[in-house]
Design an enzyme around this catalytic site. Structure first.
Site, PDB file in Angstrom:
ATOM      1  N   ARG A 273       0.846  -1.192   0.000  1.00  0.00           N
ATOM      2  CA  ARG A 273       0.000   0.000   0.000  1.00  0.00           C
ATOM      3  C   ARG A 273       0.880   1.240   0.000  1.00  0.00           C
ATOM      4  NH1 ARG A 273      -4.644  -1.881   4.419  1.00  0.00           N
ATOM      5  NH2 ARG A 273      -5.073  -3.885   3.403  1.00  0.00           N
ATOM      6  N   ARG A 288       2.505   1.349  10.430  1.00  0.00           N
ATOM      7  CA  ARG A 288       1.883   1.685   9.150  1.00  0.00           C
ATOM      8  C   ARG A 288       2.984   1.720   8.099  1.00  0.00           C
ATOM      9  NH1 ARG A 288      -3.073   3.881   7.968  1.00  0.00           N
ATOM     10  NH2 ARG A 288      -3.412   4.417  10.137  1.00  0.00           N
ATOM     11  N   GLU A 369      -5.158  -1.373  15.363  1.00  0.00           N
ATOM     12  CA  GLU A 369      -6.102  -2.171  14.589  1.00  0.00           C
ATOM     13  C   GLU A 369      -5.363  -3.329  13.923  1.00  0.00           C
ATOM     14  OE1 GLU A 369      -8.167  -2.044  10.284  1.00  0.00           O
ATOM     15  OE2 GLU A 369      -8.021  -0.120  11.316  1.00  0.00           O
ATOM     16  N   SER A 372     -10.151  -5.963  10.456  1.00  0.00           N
ATOM     17  CA  SER A 372     -11.457  -5.387  10.169  1.00  0.00           C
ATOM     18  C   SER A 372     -12.315  -6.508   9.597  1.00  0.00           C
ATOM     19  CB  SER A 372     -11.353  -4.247   9.148  1.00  0.00           C
ATOM     20  OG  SER A 372     -10.695  -3.135   9.706  1.00  0.00           O
ATOM     21  N   ARG A 411       1.503  -5.667  13.240  1.00  0.00           N
ATOM     22  CA  ARG A 411       1.003  -5.039  14.462  1.00  0.00           C
ATOM     23  C   ARG A 411       0.886  -6.033  15.612  1.00  0.00           C
ATOM     24  NH1 ARG A 411      -3.353  -0.502  12.254  1.00  0.00           N
ATOM     25  NH2 ARG A 411      -1.861   0.533  10.874  1.00  0.00           N
TER      26      ARG A 411
END
Length: 460
Positions: A273, A288, A369, A372, A411
């Site tokens: 990403r 990130r 996070e 999801s 993470r």
């Protein structure tokens, strides 16, 4: 993609979805007007074809009866009708292409029980686990980015040198820990009856469009062999941003059978990403990044089963954290923070105690996070042509798709380095991971290499 019938019959619901999801630059009324013009043209085309058929019949009758003048008049009229019909059909085709493109701009309709809100502050915490019996932590927990460099298991400087900011090397015991996490997670989800898939890493534009990454999120993806601002073609290739893209599109434009469902696939992949978020402590280190590993859980189910399957999907992702004894919480996402494609979504956030953040728990630290879990209902299925036949004699219907990270590995690694940290700067290997690390119980790190280490006084 939404059903165009919904746009016609309940435009207010579509307008509401655009509003509560905060989607800018979409004119619902303009799309409705285009659709109305297209329907008028289709009706006019039907009239012209009917009249032309009648004229063709009359031409034959006139010729048979020797009425050549009337036959010629009918032939002239047939040519006029043909020309008008071609004009109408060409315009209808143009409108259809434009409408199809504009329909991709419309977000999914939120499920009726999703909380309405503007941003993450309006999300609702629905569960919290693991805080009743916390392990003893050092008086000051060293953030993972400092500890990782001290143990020489994370190297951000050399990663940036090789590939640029947002890339890193994971080394030695850190790499071994990451491999252990991957195999552990795959085993957990196999127990949950997931079937493994190793997906292709490049994905074409049609696949990206099928899951909703295109056209809205093209700037966040790595494009292969083209400039980012070049016109996008169906066969252009992208580095996958998530294994959701290739796995969901496995069955694109196919009709599955009722006996096939439910289908549960898990896919391990690297993910790429472009976005890096804001700079600062919250995104520093391995939180990130532009390349990371993840296990993705993708589900294909009957429409009437998707609500229950979402709840089960949350539990399946959470089981990874519970077996690792990592404290976490579950958030139900509000309309403004749930995303463009989801009908309903939950986030799982693991506790990382190394950095105190304003929105962290009262114990200190911060939330990261790691998954999801989303129900897309038929939104992705319409874009990707994913259908099933309830009974062999019945017409095909759209399936519902769901997915969740099972989970994002960097993470979780961050949480392990910080939550399992010891007073002497070592890290205890979670009990569930020790069999995957040959019985190793503690990460002690190793000496840095190179003249820079000598210059820093780290080696004699």
């Amino acid at each position: 993609m939404l059903d165009r019938t919904l746009l016609r019959e309940d435009p207010e619901q579509v307008r509401r979805a655009v509003e509560v999801k905060g989607v800018d630059g979409v004119d619902v009324d303009e799309i409705i007007a285009l659709d109305e013009e297209w329907r008028d043209l289709k009706a006019r085309g039907d009239e012209l074809r009917h009249e032309r058929n009648e004229v063709s019949r009359q031409i034959g009758e006139y010729k048979q009866s020797g009425e050549e003048e009337k036959a010629q008049e009918a032939i002239d009229r047939s040519q006029e009708l043909k020309a008008e019909l071609e004009e109408v059909e060409d315009r209808a085709d143009e409108l259809k292409d434009e409408i199809d493109e504009r329909m991709l701009e419309l977000p999914n309709i939120p499920h009726e029980d999703v909380p309405v809100g503007d941003d993450e502050a309006d999300n609702v915490e629905v569960d919290r686990w693991g805080f009743d019996e916390l392990r003893d932590l050092p008086e000051e927990v060293i953030p993972h980015y400092d500890l990782g460099e001290e143990l020489d298991v994370l190297d951000f400087e050399r990663g940036a040198k090789v590939s640029g900011g947002g890339f890193q090397f994971v080394k030695g015991e850190g790499a071994r820990l990451e491999h252990a996490l991957i195999q552990f997670m795959l085993d957990v989800h196999r127990e949950q009856e997931y079937v493994d898939v190793l997906p292709p890493i490049p994905v074409n534009s049609a696949s990206m469009e099928g899951t909703g990454q295109l056209p809205k999120f093209d700037e966040d993806a790595y494009r292969i062999g083209s400039r980012q601002d070049d016109e996008i073609e169906d066969d252009d290739l992208w580095l996958l941003p998530t294994a959701e893209v290739p796995v969901t599109n496995m069955y694109r434009d196919e009709i599955l059978l009722d006996d096939d469902l439910p289908i549960k696939h898990q896919a391990f992949s690297p993910n790429f990403r472009r976005e890096a978020g804001e700079h600062g402590t919250e995104t520093r280190g391995y939180v990130r990044v532009h390349q990371f590993h993840k296990i993705e859980l993708v589900n294909f189910v009957r429409p009437e089963e998707s609500d229950d399957r979402l709840d089960e999907l949350v539990e399946e992702a959470a089981e990874v954290l519970e077996r690792l004894d990592l404290p976490y919480r579950v958030l139900e996402m509000c309309t403004g923070d749930m995303g463009f494609t989801q009908a309903k979504k939950y986030d799982l956030e693991v506790w990382a105690p190394g950095d105190d953040m304003e929105d962290g728990p009262e114990e200190g630290g911060r939330w990261l996070e790691v998954s999801s879990a989303s129900n897309f209902e038929e939104f992705q299925a319409r874009r990707a042509g994913l259908r099933y036949r309830p009974e062999r004699h019945e017409s095909a219907d759209y399936i519902h798709t769901l997915n969740a990270s099972g989970v994002a590995i960097p993470r979780v690694l961050v949480a392990v380095l910080e939550y399992y940290q010891n007073d002497d700067g070592t890290v205890t290997v979670p009990e569930a991971l020790q069999p995957y690390m040959g019985g190793q119980e503690v990460i002690e790190g190793h000496q840095p290499v190179g003249e820079s280490a000598v210059g820093a006084g780290e080696r004699e």
